[in-house]
Design an enzyme around this catalytic site. Structure first.
Site, PDB file in Angstrom:
ATOM      1  N   GLU A 248      51.442  54.075  41.914  1.00  0.00           N
ATOM      2  CA  GLU A 248      51.072  54.740  40.654  1.00  0.00           C
ATOM      3  C   GLU A 248      50.046  53.659  39.892  1.00  0.00           C
ATOM      4  OE1 GLU A 248      54.735  54.447  38.462  1.00  0.00           O
ATOM      5  OE2 GLU A 248      55.498  56.533  39.466  1.00  0.00           O
TER       6      GLU A 248
ATOM      7  N   TYR B 211      41.889  52.949  46.052  1.00  0.00           N
ATOM      8  CA  TYR B 211      42.777  53.620  46.866  1.00  0.00           C
ATOM      9  C   TYR B 211      42.246  54.618  47.692  1.00  0.00           C
ATOM     10  CZ  TYR B 211      45.765  50.749  43.949  1.00  0.00           C
ATOM     11  OH  TYR B 211      46.394  49.623  43.194  1.00  0.00           O
TER      12      TYR B 211
END
Length: 152
Positions: free
Chosen positions: A106, A118
């Site tokens: 998260e 990411y």
């Protein structure tokens, strides 16, 4: 730079980096609690005297083939130098060694640098937690973007 598995002897260095680098840092007690039987925690170190300097770390939790990245952090003075990618790459290599099928994390919706990193490693958005993160010194909350990466 070298990456090693962290242990409780690294707590002081971890707490120091955590306090200076996160909007809402984990407490020392939370960090200590992150060293359990399912945890695989990694630190990125730079040679320094008298002790190696902790540049960044990653706390993970492995359950039923799913590796959760609970906390990944690069010390403020070492950010934007490629160290986050170096650490994340090593963590993903270890996930394969640990037979993980998928990796989850998260990230704050406002953390565009981390989200871009990411994405470069193949993570995709898989959900959103509305008003998940608190914003210091305000009553406001910020969404968490949930991301995942299938391995293999």
């Amino acid at each position: 730079m070298k990456i090693i598995e962290l242990n409780l002897s690294h707590i002081t260095q971890i707490v120091s980096v955590e306090q200076q680098s996160h909007l809402t840092p984990w407490s020392e007690k939370t960090i200590e609690g992150s060293f359990g039987s399912r945890s695989h925690n990694f630190g990125l170190f730079k040679k320094a005297k008298p002790l190696d300097e902790l540049v960044g770390y990653c706390f993970t939790d492995l359950v039923a083939g799913e590796l959760s990245i609970e906390n990944i952090c690069i010390a403020k003075q070492h950010q934007n130098k490629g160290h986050g990618g170096q650490l994340l790459g090593q963590v993903l290599e270890q996930a394969v060694v640990l037979n993980a099928d998928q990796v989850f994390l998260e990230v704050r919706a406002s953390n565009q640098a981390a989200i871009a990193l990411y994405h470069r490693y193949g993570f995709v958005e898989c959900g959103r937690r509305k008003q998940y993160y608190s914003i210091p010194d305000s009553n406001l909350k910020e969404d968490a973007i949930m991301m995942s990466l299938k391995l293999g």
